[in-house]
Design a protein around this motif. Structure first.
Motif, PDB file in Angstrom:
ATOM      1  N   UNK A  21       0.826  -1.209   0.000  1.00  0.00           N
ATOM      2  CA  UNK A  21       0.000   0.000   0.000  1.00  0.00           C
ATOM      3  C   UNK A  21       0.861   1.259   0.000  1.00  0.00           C
ATOM      4  N   UNK A  22       1.906   1.272   0.793  1.00  0.00           N
ATOM      5  CA  UNK A  22       2.766   2.451   0.879  1.00  0.00           C
ATOM      6  C   UNK A  22       3.522   2.680  -0.427  1.00  0.00           C
ATOM      7  N   UNK A  66       3.817  10.198   4.223  1.00  0.00           N
ATOM      8  CA  UNK A  66       4.496  10.781   5.379  1.00  0.00           C
ATOM      9  C   UNK A  66       3.755  10.456   6.672  1.00  0.00           C
ATOM     10  N   UNK A  67       2.433  10.510   6.634  1.00  0.00           N
ATOM     11  CA  UNK A  67       1.640  10.190   7.825  1.00  0.00           C
ATOM     12  C   UNK A  67       1.807   8.728   8.214  1.00  0.00           C
ATOM     13  N   UNK A  68       1.813   7.833   7.235  1.00  0.00           N
ATOM     14  CA  UNK A  68       1.969   6.401   7.527  1.00  0.00           C
ATOM     15  C   UNK A  68       3.352   6.102   8.112  1.00  0.00           C
ATOM     16  N   UNK A  69       4.376   6.703   7.548  1.00  0.00           N
ATOM     17  CA  UNK A  69       5.734   6.480   8.064  1.00  0.00           C
ATOM     18  C   UNK A  69       5.879   7.079   9.459  1.00  0.00           C
ATOM     19  N   UNK A  76       6.834   2.377  16.928  1.00  0.00           N
ATOM     20  CA  UNK A  76       8.100   1.759  17.340  1.00  0.00           C
ATOM     21  C   UNK A  76       8.653   2.431  18.593  1.00  0.00           C
ATOM     22  N   UNK A  77       8.574   3.756  18.647  1.00  0.00           N
ATOM     23  CA  UNK A  77       9.164   4.489  19.771  1.00  0.00           C
ATOM     24  C   UNK A  77       8.336   4.342  21.045  1.00  0.00           C
TER      25      UNK A  77
END
Length: 78
Positions: A21-22, A66-69, A76-77
């Protein structure tokens, strides 16, 4: 050692769908930018609005990428 194969398969499936998708969304953005540039370069009268629409769609695609990343990094953080 005991491996939960169902959970591993689920993670693999979600990762595969998210990746496709990305990449697809980014590709649509690149195609939109190239269509906008082509329409602008041709200089026809009615293509001005189509060039602006293609450029706007490309920017929306890049914004969604950008929003997905950013969301992935947040997960993760956190």
């Amino acid at each position: 050692m005991n491996i939960d194969w169902a959970a591993l398969g689920f993670v693999f499936g979600v990762s595969l769908v998210a990746t496709v998708a990305l990449v697809g969304l980014f590709t649509l953005g690149i195609v939109g930018l190239s269509k906008g540039a082509t329409a602008t370069a041709s200089g026809s009268g009615s293509t001005g609005s189509s060039a602006a629409l293609a450029r706007t769609g490309a920017y929306v695609c890049f914004g969604l990428c950008l929003a997905a990343v950013s969301y992935g990094i947040y997960i993760i953080v956190a």
